[in-house]
Structure formats: C-alpha cells, structure tokens
Design a protein around this motif. Structure first.
Motif, PDB file in Angstrom:
ATOM      1  N   MET A 138       0.876  -1.149   0.087  1.00  0.00           N
ATOM      2  CA  MET A 138       0.158   0.176   0.005  1.00  0.00           C
ATOM      3  C   MET A 138       0.768   1.262   0.012  1.00  0.00           C
ATOM      4  O   MET A 138       1.941   1.313   0.842  1.00  0.00           O
ATOM      5  CB  MET A 138      -0.748   0.163   1.235  1.00  0.00           C
ATOM      6  CG  MET A 138      -1.940   1.098   1.313  1.00  0.00           C
ATOM      7  SD  MET A 138      -0.979   2.747   1.818  1.00  0.00           S
ATOM      8  CE  MET A 138      -0.786   2.382   3.601  1.00  0.00           C
ATOM      9  N   ILE A 139       0.569   2.319  -0.888  1.00  0.00           N
ATOM     10  CA  ILE A 139       1.238   3.436  -0.768  1.00  0.00           C
ATOM     11  C   ILE A 139       0.040   4.605  -0.939  1.00  0.00           C
ATOM     12  O   ILE A 139      -0.620   4.489  -1.783  1.00  0.00           O
ATOM     13  CB  ILE A 139       2.313   3.428  -1.860  1.00  0.00           C
ATOM     14  CG1 ILE A 139       3.189   4.832  -1.783  1.00  0.00           C
ATOM     15  CG2 ILE A 139       1.702   3.412  -3.271  1.00  0.00           C
ATOM     16  CD1 ILE A 139       4.492   4.738  -2.614  1.00  0.00           C
ATOM     17  N   SER A 140       0.447   5.694  -0.292  1.00  0.00           N
ATOM     18  CA  SER A 140      -0.347   6.921  -0.559  1.00  0.00           C
ATOM     19  C   SER A 140       0.450   8.077  -0.604  1.00  0.00           C
ATOM     20  O   SER A 140       1.335   8.166   0.231  1.00  0.00           O
ATOM     21  CB  SER A 140      -1.878   6.766   0.243  1.00  0.00           C
ATOM     22  OG  SER A 140      -0.985   7.360   1.610  1.00  0.00           O
ATOM     23  N   ILE A 141       0.077   9.138  -1.144  1.00  0.00           N
ATOM     24  CA  ILE A 141       0.607  10.465  -0.790  1.00  0.00           C
ATOM     25  C   ILE A 141      -0.550  11.596  -0.799  1.00  0.00           C
ATOM     26  O   ILE A 141      -1.520  11.508  -1.339  1.00  0.00           O
ATOM     27  CB  ILE A 141       1.751  10.767  -2.169  1.00  0.00           C
ATOM     28  CG1 ILE A 141       2.403  12.197  -1.875  1.00  0.00           C
ATOM     29  CG2 ILE A 141       0.767  10.956  -3.428  1.00  0.00           C
ATOM     30  CD1 ILE A 141       3.608  12.097  -2.994  1.00  0.00           C
ATOM     31  N   SER A 142      -0.316  12.300  -0.112  1.00  0.00           N
ATOM     32  CA  SER A 142      -1.245  13.618   0.056  1.00  0.00           C
ATOM     33  C   SER A 142      -0.739  14.680   0.419  1.00  0.00           C
ATOM     34  O   SER A 142       0.852  15.075   0.769  1.00  0.00           O
ATOM     35  CB  SER A 142      -2.096  13.082   1.586  1.00  0.00           C
ATOM     36  OG  SER A 142      -1.206  13.196   2.444  1.00  0.00           O
ATOM     37  N   ARG A 143      -1.333  15.870  -0.212  1.00  0.00           N
ATOM     38  CA  ARG A 143      -1.065  17.296  -0.178  1.00  0.00           C
ATOM     39  C   ARG A 143      -1.966  18.149   0.716  1.00  0.00           C
ATOM     40  O   ARG A 143      -3.265  18.186   0.477  1.00  0.00           O
ATOM     41  CB  ARG A 143      -0.803  17.894  -1.412  1.00  0.00           C
ATOM     42  CG  ARG A 143       0.026  19.029  -1.503  1.00  0.00           C
ATOM     43  CD  ARG A 143      -0.084  19.743  -2.888  1.00  0.00           C
ATOM     44  NE  ARG A 143       0.797  20.954  -2.987  1.00  0.00           N
ATOM     45  CZ  ARG A 143       0.494  22.145  -2.709  1.00  0.00           C
ATOM     46  NH1 ARG A 143      -0.903  22.310  -1.943  1.00  0.00           N
ATOM     47  NH2 ARG A 143       1.215  23.097  -2.690  1.00  0.00           N
ATOM     48  N   GLN A 144      -1.642  19.028   1.819  1.00  0.00           N
ATOM     49  CA  GLN A 144      -2.353  19.862   2.339  1.00  0.00           C
ATOM     50  C   GLN A 144      -2.539  20.765   1.697  1.00  0.00           C
ATOM     51  O   GLN A 144      -1.717  21.546   0.861  1.00  0.00           O
ATOM     52  CB  GLN A 144      -1.654  20.042   3.862  1.00  0.00           C
ATOM     53  CG  GLN A 144      -1.343  18.917   4.463  1.00  0.00           C
ATOM     54  CD  GLN A 144      -2.711  18.241   5.076  1.00  0.00           C
ATOM     55  OE1 GLN A 144      -3.781  19.044   5.399  1.00  0.00           O
ATOM     56  NE2 GLN A 144      -2.571  16.977   4.995  1.00  0.00           N
ATOM     57  N   LEU A 145      -3.601  21.431   1.600  1.00  0.00           N
ATOM     58  CA  LEU A 145      -3.987  22.854   0.923  1.00  0.00           C
ATOM     59  C   LEU A 145      -4.268  23.992   1.808  1.00  0.00           C
ATOM     60  O   LEU A 145      -4.862  23.777   2.912  1.00  0.00           O
ATOM     61  CB  LEU A 145      -5.373  22.574   0.260  1.00  0.00           C
ATOM     62  CG  LEU A 145      -5.331  21.236  -0.798  1.00  0.00           C
ATOM     63  CD1 LEU A 145      -6.777  21.269  -1.556  1.00  0.00           C
ATOM     64  CD2 LEU A 145      -4.627  21.660  -1.958  1.00  0.00           C
ATOM     65  N   ALA A 146      -3.569  24.950   1.435  1.00  0.00           N
ATOM     66  CA  ALA A 146      -3.638  26.229   2.406  1.00  0.00           C
ATOM     67  C   ALA A 146      -4.901  26.741   2.107  1.00  0.00           C
ATOM     68  O   ALA A 146      -5.408  26.757   0.989  1.00  0.00           O
ATOM     69  CB  ALA A 146      -2.327  27.263   1.875  1.00  0.00           C
ATOM     70  N   GLY A 147      -5.502  27.408   3.197  1.00  0.00           N
ATOM     71  CA  GLY A 147      -6.486  28.101   3.215  1.00  0.00           C
ATOM     72  C   GLY A 147      -6.596  29.450   2.712  1.00  0.00           C
ATOM     73  O   GLY A 147      -5.488  30.054   2.463  1.00  0.00           O
ATOM     74  N   GLY A 148      -7.734  29.861   2.049  1.00  0.00           N
ATOM     75  CA  GLY A 148      -7.692  31.424   1.120  1.00  0.00           C
ATOM     76  C   GLY A 148      -9.171  31.197   0.502  1.00  0.00           C
ATOM     77  O   GLY A 148      -9.435  30.372  -0.177  1.00  0.00           O
ATOM     78  N   GLY A 149      -9.724  32.419   0.631  1.00  0.00           N
ATOM     79  CA  GLY A 149     -10.966  32.540  -0.150  1.00  0.00           C
ATOM     80  C   GLY A 149     -12.052  31.721   0.709  1.00  0.00           C
ATOM     81  O   GLY A 149     -11.963  31.879   1.856  1.00  0.00           O
ATOM     82  N   VAL A 150     -12.856  31.030  -0.163  1.00  0.00           N
ATOM     83  CA  VAL A 150     -13.758  30.250   0.796  1.00  0.00           C
ATOM     84  C   VAL A 150     -13.334  28.909   1.253  1.00  0.00           C
ATOM     85  O   VAL A 150     -14.126  28.364   2.140  1.00  0.00           O
ATOM     86  CB  VAL A 150     -14.803  29.820  -0.196  1.00  0.00           C
ATOM     87  CG1 VAL A 150     -15.783  31.179  -0.962  1.00  0.00           C
ATOM     88  CG2 VAL A 150     -14.327  29.015  -1.386  1.00  0.00           C
ATOM     89  N   LEU A 151     -12.054  28.726   0.745  1.00  0.00           N
ATOM     90  CA  LEU A 151     -11.594  27.422   1.526  1.00  0.00           C
ATOM     91  C   LEU A 151     -10.881  27.690   2.710  1.00  0.00           C
ATOM     92  O   LEU A 151      -9.905  28.480   2.643  1.00  0.00           O
ATOM     93  CB  LEU A 151     -10.383  26.722   0.576  1.00  0.00           C
ATOM     94  CG  LEU A 151      -9.765  25.525   1.008  1.00  0.00           C
ATOM     95  CD1 LEU A 151     -10.759  24.158   1.239  1.00  0.00           C
ATOM     96  CD2 LEU A 151      -8.625  25.069   0.166  1.00  0.00           C
ATOM     97  N   ASP A 152     -11.241  27.091   3.831  1.00  0.00           N
ATOM     98  CA  ASP A 152     -10.559  26.957   5.126  1.00  0.00           C
ATOM     99  C   ASP A 152      -9.210  26.421   5.164  1.00  0.00           C
ATOM    100  O   ASP A 152      -8.241  26.944   5.411  1.00  0.00           O
ATOM    101  CB  ASP A 152     -11.410  26.856   6.149  1.00  0.00           C
ATOM    102  CG  ASP A 152     -12.611  27.546   6.417  1.00  0.00           C
ATOM    103  OD1 ASP A 152     -12.442  28.802   5.945  1.00  0.00           O
ATOM    104  OD2 ASP A 152     -13.763  27.264   6.885  1.00  0.00           O
TER     105      ASP A 152
END
Length: 420
Positions: A138-152
């Motif tokens: 099993m392998i997974s990669i994830s990326r955090q998204l910085a808040g801004g605008g409507v996205l917290d």
C-alpha cells in the motif's frame, strides 16, 4: 486398491445421538446409505508494517506492506453401503423416532467397511495440501491545501493498494474423475485498488466536503459455479456446487459526503454514491472432457448493490422561550433498482427485482433547558414503500421478505452520573 479388503470402523455421532433409517434404501431399490468423514486444517501467518514520512509541511507519504502465508490441508472420504446395526432383521421395518414409541429395542449404530469399491468405486477419497502466500503493498501520498478565499483548509490524496483472498479446496467433489479433479483446488484472488480523493472545510467551518473516485481491478476472482451431475460421476449430488477462479471484475465509483450549516440552527447532510461493476471475463473449463470452456462473461455481478444511492437529511433547531429546544429532522433515502436474482447484464428485472424507490423518515426531538433527559417522536418509511429485503427461489416457489412497513414510535433518553 481392489486387493485391499478394507477395514471396518464405527461412526460416532457428534451430538451423541443415533437415528434409525426409514426405510432401508437398498431394501426398497433405492440408493445405498451415505457416510462422510472429513478433516480440514488451516494455519495462517502474517507480518505487516506501516511507515508515515513527512516530506515537508505540505506533502506526506504513507507506505506499508503485508506478507501472508496460509498453510491449508484436508482429507475427505465419502462412502456408500453403510450398515445399520439396530438388531432388526428386516431392514424395511426400521422407523424413525424413539425406540419406546416404535417398538424397536435399540437405536441404529452405523458402521462402514472402507474398501476400494465404496470409496473409489461407489464413493471417493480426497486429500490435498497447499501453501498460499502473497505480499500486498500500500502506498499513498497526500498534499495539504492552504486556506484562502472560501476554502478554510483541505487536502488531496492518491492511494494504491493491493488485497489478497486466500485459496482453498472443494472437498466434496470426486477428484478421482480426471475432468473434475482440476476443480479440487482453487487459487487466491487478488485486487488492485486505485483511489483519488479530496477533503476540505469551507465558509468558516460551515461546510465540510469529502469526495473520492475509486477503481478496483479483481483478477482470478473466486466464484461459485454449478456443474450438472445427472449420472453421479462427479459426486453424490445431482448438481455439484464448486468454488473456482473464473473471472476478472472491474469496479469503479464515486462517493460524496457533504455536511453543512448554511444558516444558524440549520444542518444539512448529503451522501451520494455511484457504482459501476461488471465482469471483464467469466469463463472456466468444461468438465465434460472435451477441452472446451464455458463462457459466462455476460453474467451480472450479484452484489445486491444499486447503481446509485442518495441519502439527504435536513434539520433545524428551534430555541423555545423557556430555553428548551425543539428539533425537527427529515430524511430522504433514494436508491436505484437492483435484482436479487440477476443472471445477465442489463436484463429486465426478474420477479426478485426491486425497482428504484424513495423512502422518508422524520423525527422531532425535545430537549429541556435544564434536566438530564430528552424525548423524541419518530417515523420510518412513513410513505409505506414496499421494499424487498430478501428474495429467492426454492423448488420453483419465490420467497420474499420485505423491509418493515411504515411505523411510528417514541423514544426517551435519560442520563445520570458525572457526564449527565
């Protein structure tokens, strides 16, 4: 071998009970009696590990693997011509039941002489052992998204994993027949899973969304098949049911979850799922000895899963003048059609088919301003939809079971102790 005169042994009942046989099949010209002895042993070992590595503030990597080894073996004997030692000279007068009510003096104690004729000629003996092992990563990669605008805040991810279902044996087929012996052992099935997803919070925490797309590729999938056996060449039963590796299956789908508070005191939830699954291949060797194969690739996948489902909930909390709250909630659940007896892809619904439906549920909850209790009145399936819960056929007769019809109820909860 035919030269082996055989051995005789007594067969003990697991429950400690013995039963008289009515009538003696041989005395009435029927089939001889049947006896079965078997043993199955399984030993499984697994080693697994998982690692999470934080690449930087935005990216992270997860990897893992599992090694599985299954050591399996069995032996199974099915024999005929068993003898009933009940002390009754005329087999045809044997009857079922307690001897005190039938006039007989003893219960029936079964014995069987094991020899070539009744275990290979009139029955059979099977044994096999095999080890199944697999490494599933099993392998997974994830990326955090910085808040801004409507996205917290949020994150996106991609995942790949593999699965493994161990193999086994069809213990009750006559493997002395070469054309059926190939079905004695079936191999593991495996699946490769691909998933891409998103999770995010919007509008100052008022909206949360989780969504993913997935694809699953099954290979060597184990399926139950039925083999006609009218002359008894393959075993005791007229129709022989065996498990074997016959197919590959492609599954894909979309899932969406939404939780939102679009207004003060209000709450909305939405769950939607879409699933597409079909056999890419479904074939197995024909046991008639001709060397051909039976192709059933147009068979429908019998997973009792509709193509799409939608679950919608909406509620609002009303503040009363005395500080109590009153919260009404409405639930709507919809599902596409599905069939309990589907045989071919895209075929019309059978008598065991469930048409697309929508059912409603409602609840009203009262919570006092002070106190350790709450009370609710609720209804489920309040439009009284007729929904199949199970359906099947037996000897040409359809047997149905439906979900509970419309009903209403009340619910009371009280809390006490330190957490009240």
């Amino acid at each position: 071998s035919p030269e082996n005169p055989g051995i005789e042994f007594e067969c003990d009942s697991v429950s400690g009970l013995f039963f008289e046989l009515l009538p003696d099949p041989l005395a009435s010209g029927g089939s001889p009696r049947f006896i079965n002895q078997s043993r199955v042993e399984n030993e499984s070992i697994g080693i697994f590990g998982h690692l999470t590595y934080q690449i930087n503030d935005m990216w992270s990597l997860d990897a893992g693997a599992r090694w599985t080894e299954d050591d399996r073996n069995f032996w199974n004997m099915e024999g005929l011509d068993s003898v009933c030692n009940s002390g009754i000279s005329a087999p045809g007068v044997q009857t079922l039941g307690d001897p005190s009510t039938t006039g007989n003096t003893s219960l029936c104690d079964l014995s069987l002489t094991v020899n070539f004729d009744n275990t290979v000629g009139g029955g059979f003996f099977n044994e096999a052992s095999k080890k199944f092992d697999e490494i599933t990563p099993m392998i997974s990669i994830s990326r955090q998204l910085a808040g801004g605008g409507v996205l917290d805040d949020g994150m996106i991810y991609a995942l790949y994993s593999e699965g493994f279902l161990t193999g086994g044996f069809n213990t009750e087929l006559n493997s002395n027949v070469p054309t059926i012996a190939q079905f004695l052992t079936y191999d593991p099935e495996s699946v490769k899973n691909y998933e891409f997803g998103f999770k995010g919070t919007f509008a100052d925490g008022r909206v949360r969304i989780m969504a993913d797309i997935f694809m699953m590729d099954y290979s060597n999938k184990q399926e139950s098949i039925s083999i006609a056996n009218p002359d008894g060449a393959f075993g005791i039963d007229d129709v022989l049911g065996v498990v074997t590796n016959v197919s590959s299956v492609d599954i894909s789908g979309v899932e969406l979850e939404l939780r939102a508070s679009p207004w003060d005191g209000g709450f909305v939830s939405v769950d939607f799922g879409y699933l597409n699954n079909e056999y890419a291949e479904f074939s197995y060797p024909d046991p008639d000895g001709t060397g051909g194969s039976i192709d059933q690739s147009n068979t429908a996948v019998s997973d009792l899963t509709p193509d799409w489902t939608l679950n919608l909930g909406i509620e609002h909390e009303f503040q009363l003048g005395n500080g109590a709250t009153l919260t009404p909630r409405l639930n709507i659940y919809s599902a596409d059609e599905y069939d309990f007896n589907a045989e071919a892809q895209d075929a019309p619904l059978s008598p065991c088919g469930q048409k697309a439906y929508t059912k409603l549920g409602a609840r009203m909850t009262y919570v006092p301003a002070e106190g350790n209790w709450q009370a609710s009145i609720f209804g489920q399936n309040i439009t009284d939809e007729k929904i199949l819960e199970a359906c099947g056929t037996s000897r040409g007769v359809y047997r149905y079971r439906h979900e509970r019809p419309a009903f209403w109820g009340v619910e009371f909860q009280a809390r006490w102790g330190a957490g009240a």
